[in-house]
Design a protein around this motif. Structure first.
Motif, PDB file in Angstrom:
ATOM      1  N   LEU A 105     -17.862  -0.161   6.353  1.00 45.79           N
ATOM      2  CA  LEU A 105     -17.011   0.941   5.937  1.00 45.79           C
ATOM      3  C   LEU A 105     -15.562   0.630   6.281  1.00 45.79           C
ATOM      4  O   LEU A 105     -15.263  -0.134   7.200  1.00 45.79           O
ATOM      5  N   LEU A 106     -14.651   1.238   5.559  1.00 48.15           N
ATOM      6  CA  LEU A 106     -13.230   1.020   5.824  1.00 48.15           C
ATOM      7  C   LEU A 106     -12.835   1.602   7.178  1.00 48.15           C
ATOM      8  O   LEU A 106     -13.239   2.712   7.544  1.00 48.15           O
ATOM      9  N   SER A 107     -12.045   0.861   7.894  1.00 45.29           N
ATOM     10  CA  SER A 107     -11.508   1.348   9.161  1.00 45.29           C
ATOM     11  C   SER A 107     -10.293   2.225   8.894  1.00 45.29           C
ATOM     12  O   SER A 107      -9.779   2.290   7.769  1.00 45.29           O
ATOM     13  N   GLN A 108      -9.831   2.886   9.938  1.00 46.20           N
ATOM     14  CA  GLN A 108      -8.648   3.737   9.799  1.00 46.20           C
ATOM     15  C   GLN A 108      -7.446   2.942   9.288  1.00 46.20           C
ATOM     16  O   GLN A 108      -6.753   3.377   8.359  1.00 46.20           O
ATOM     17  N   SER A 109      -7.223   1.785   9.865  1.00 43.35           N
ATOM     18  CA  SER A 109      -6.054   0.987   9.458  1.00 43.35           C
ATOM     19  C   SER A 109      -6.188   0.501   8.018  1.00 43.35           C
ATOM     20  O   SER A 109      -5.195   0.423   7.282  1.00 43.35           O
ATOM     21  N   GLU A 110      -7.418   0.176   7.594  1.00 40.35           N
ATOM     22  CA  GLU A 110      -7.634  -0.264   6.215  1.00 40.35           C
ATOM     23  C   GLU A 110      -7.399   0.871   5.232  1.00 40.35           C
ATOM     24  O   GLU A 110      -6.815   0.685   4.154  1.00 40.35           O
ATOM     25  N   ILE A 111      -7.854   2.070   5.593  1.00 42.58           N
ATOM     26  CA  ILE A 111      -7.629   3.241   4.744  1.00 42.58           C
ATOM     27  C   ILE A 111      -6.133   3.479   4.560  1.00 42.58           C
ATOM     28  O   ILE A 111      -5.645   3.680   3.445  1.00 42.58           O
ATOM     29  N   VAL A 112      -5.402   3.433   5.660  1.00 37.61           N
ATOM     30  CA  VAL A 112      -3.966   3.713   5.609  1.00 37.61           C
ATOM     31  C   VAL A 112      -3.236   2.630   4.820  1.00 37.61           C
ATOM     32  O   VAL A 112      -2.326   2.926   4.032  1.00 37.61           O
ATOM     33  N   ARG A 113      -3.639   1.376   5.013  1.00 37.37           N
ATOM     34  CA  ARG A 113      -2.969   0.294   4.267  1.00 37.37           C
ATOM     35  C   ARG A 113      -3.183   0.446   2.765  1.00 37.37           C
ATOM     36  O   ARG A 113      -2.239   0.347   1.970  1.00 37.37           O
ATOM     37  N   LEU A 114      -4.427   0.680   2.347  1.00 40.09           N
ATOM     38  CA  LEU A 114      -4.714   0.823   0.919  1.00 40.09           C
ATOM     39  C   LEU A 114      -4.044   2.073   0.351  1.00 40.09           C
ATOM     40  O   LEU A 114      -3.478   2.043  -0.749  1.00 40.09           O
ATOM     41  N   ALA A 115      -4.077   3.166   1.101  1.00 36.06           N
ATOM     42  CA  ALA A 115      -3.411   4.386   0.644  1.00 36.06           C
ATOM     43  C   ALA A 115      -1.921   4.139   0.463  1.00 36.06           C
ATOM     44  O   ALA A 115      -1.305   4.626  -0.497  1.00 36.06           O
ATOM     45  N   GLY A 116      -1.338   3.368   1.377  1.00 29.65           N
ATOM     46  CA  GLY A 116       0.083   3.050   1.274  1.00 29.65           C
ATOM     47  C   GLY A 116       0.415   2.289   0.003  1.00 29.65           C
ATOM     48  O   GLY A 116       1.463   2.509  -0.610  1.00 29.65           O
ATOM     49  N   LEU A 117      -0.487   1.405  -0.414  1.00 26.79           N
ATOM     50  CA  LEU A 117      -0.281   0.669  -1.667  1.00 26.79           C
ATOM     51  C   LEU A 117      -0.244   1.627  -2.857  1.00 26.79           C
ATOM     52  O   LEU A 117       0.604   1.508  -3.739  1.00 26.79           O
ATOM     53  N   PHE A 118      -1.178   2.566  -2.871  1.00 23.75           N
ATOM     54  CA  PHE A 118      -1.237   3.521  -3.974  1.00 23.75           C
ATOM     55  C   PHE A 118      -0.012   4.435  -3.982  1.00 23.75           C
ATOM     56  O   PHE A 118       0.582   4.693  -5.036  1.00 23.75           O
ATOM     57  N   VAL A 119       0.385   4.927  -2.827  1.00 28.78           N
ATOM     58  CA  VAL A 119       1.531   5.841  -2.754  1.00 28.78           C
ATOM     59  C   VAL A 119       2.820   5.118  -3.129  1.00 28.78           C
ATOM     60  O   VAL A 119       3.659   5.658  -3.858  1.00 28.78           O
ATOM     61  N   SER A 120       2.974   3.886  -2.685  1.00 28.98           N
ATOM     62  CA  SER A 120       4.186   3.133  -3.037  1.00 28.98           C
ATOM     63  C   SER A 120       4.257   2.865  -4.538  1.00 28.98           C
ATOM     64  O   SER A 120       5.340   2.649  -5.088  1.00 28.98           O
ATOM     65  N   ALA A 121       3.088   2.896  -5.204  1.00 29.27           N
ATOM     66  CA  ALA A 121       3.051   2.656  -6.647  1.00 29.27           C
ATOM     67  C   ALA A 121       3.241   3.938  -7.460  1.00 29.27           C
ATOM     68  O   ALA A 121       3.417   3.868  -8.680  1.00 29.27           O
TER      69      ALA A 121
END
Length: 389
Positions: A105-121
């Protein structure tokens, strides 16, 4: 004191891709006359095109989030876990489901990193789902980090409300802007039958707590199932009379293991018939072009009523939603079986640009619309608890 919605101009327009929809109601001699409008793809396209222009002006959207039909995807639903403290019949098979091992499962840091990619886009709204998202011990920290992402305008959660009341004040401090609470019956004994667990009073307490600390509206999701809770439709509408609650009636949808049957489906038109007869002053609101729900107000009610018609009147033309599952798989359509892993390349050292390419390619493959409900029922897909509500 009654905490009501701001008055909304009475407008009977809607932007959906179905052929017909209810746009207003009139009462006369005890009968309800419905005005039915036929909307063309041209009128919807014009509305959606205008929305696209406004969206790109307010918050530029990367090509990564634009599919081959020109739809802008600015709403990301993130499933935080597959675990849940209920066993709802429409979500999970009676024998349970095999859960993904925690290391996968995704860790907290992985969730935040991927979410950051989507938000920056260009993603400006994130909804946290599950399973039950509040069972994650780090839910507050996840909310805090996600709410801090530059460009994110709304952080929401969909929850069953079992443990929400005690966690909600802290979650609000951590940036949680809005919430949906799932509740399919107002009868405690029936709640235990539908969810295979106790806890009805705890859900009701969570709704009241959300109102008390200022959430407005508090959205209550109700999946309508024939022979189970279709006799409570008007009772749910009554919740909106004195409280700022938005009751959202959802058509029963097919997923693996939930024993979906078309006979259990209560179509939007049938639910609406019951509501109109009891509440003849119901009026259609003007919905945003990407709105999944048909939204209505009722004279004298603080709250509102909505209908999510995924089965009988889909809203694919205005879809702006993407899904990140708890195991790191990326899904562009709730009802489509296609998924692509973001976890694996992330853990293999992929940089942000490589991840963007994977996301963009998946978005470009998104179809114009999902299949009909009978075809969906035959298509292999994961249980809702794996996908995220």
């Amino acid at each position: 004191m009654r905490r009501c919605f701001s008055k909304i101009t009475d407008c009977h327009l809607g932007f959906k891709n179905s052929n017909f929809f209810l746009v207003g109601s009139e009462v006369g001699s005890g009968s309800v006359t419905r005005t039915i409008a036929t909307t063309s793809e041209r009128s919807f396209s014009t509305s959606y095109a205008a929305h696209q222009v406004d969206q790109t002006k307010d918050n530029p959207v990367s090509d990564m989030l634009i599919d081959s039909f020109g739809r802008l995807h600015t709403y990301l639903r993130i499933s935080l876990t597959e675990r849940c403290n209920l066993r709802c019949q429409y979500c999970m098979p009676s024998e349970g489901v095999e859960l993904t091992p925690k290391p996968q499962l995704l860790s907290q840091s992985e969730i935040v990193r991927l979410a950051g990619l989507f938000v920056s886009a260009g993603v400006n709204k994130i909804r946290l789902t599950g399973g039950e998202p509040t069972v994650r011990n780090d839910i507050e920290e996840i909310c805090l980090q996600l709410s801090s992402l530059k460009g994110l305008k709304n952080l929401a959660i969909t929850t069953n409300g079992i443990t929400l009341a005690k966690k909600l004040p802290k979650l609000k401090e951590c940036g949680l802007d809005s919430l949906n609470i799932s509740l399919d019956t107002l009868v405690p004994a029936k709640f235990e039958f539908l969810t295979r667990r106790k806890g009805h009073e705890r859900v009701m307490k969570s709704i009241d707590t959300a109102i008390e600390i200022g959430y407005n509206p508090v959205k209550v999701n109700c999946v309508v199932m024939r022979g189970l809770n279709d006799d409570e439709i008007c009772d749910f509408v009554e919740l909106t009379r004195e409280k700022p609650i938005n009751v959202r009636f959802i058509e029963f949808m097919p997923f693996d293991g939930n024993v979906w049957n078309v006979k259990k489906l209560v179509p939007y038109a049938e639910v609406m018939d019951k509501v109109v007869k009891r509440f003849p002053s119901i009026k259609r609101m003007q919905d945003h072009p990407t709105e999944t729900a048909k939204n209505f107000t009722i004279d004298g009610h603080c709250g509102s009523v909505s209908f999510i018609t995924s089965m009988t009147e889909h809203f694919c033309s205005g879809c702006n939603r993407l899904r990140l599952l708890a195991d790191g798989n990326f899904k562009v359509c709730l009802f489509g079986p296609s998924e692509v892993s973001l976890r694996d390349p992330l853990r293999s050292g992929a940089d942000d640009e490589a991840l963007r390419e994977i996301i963009g390619a998946a978005v470009k493959r998104k179809k114009a619309a999902h299949a009909g409900m009978l075809d969906i029922a035959k298509t292999a897909n994961r249980p809702m608890i794996h996908i995220g509500g």
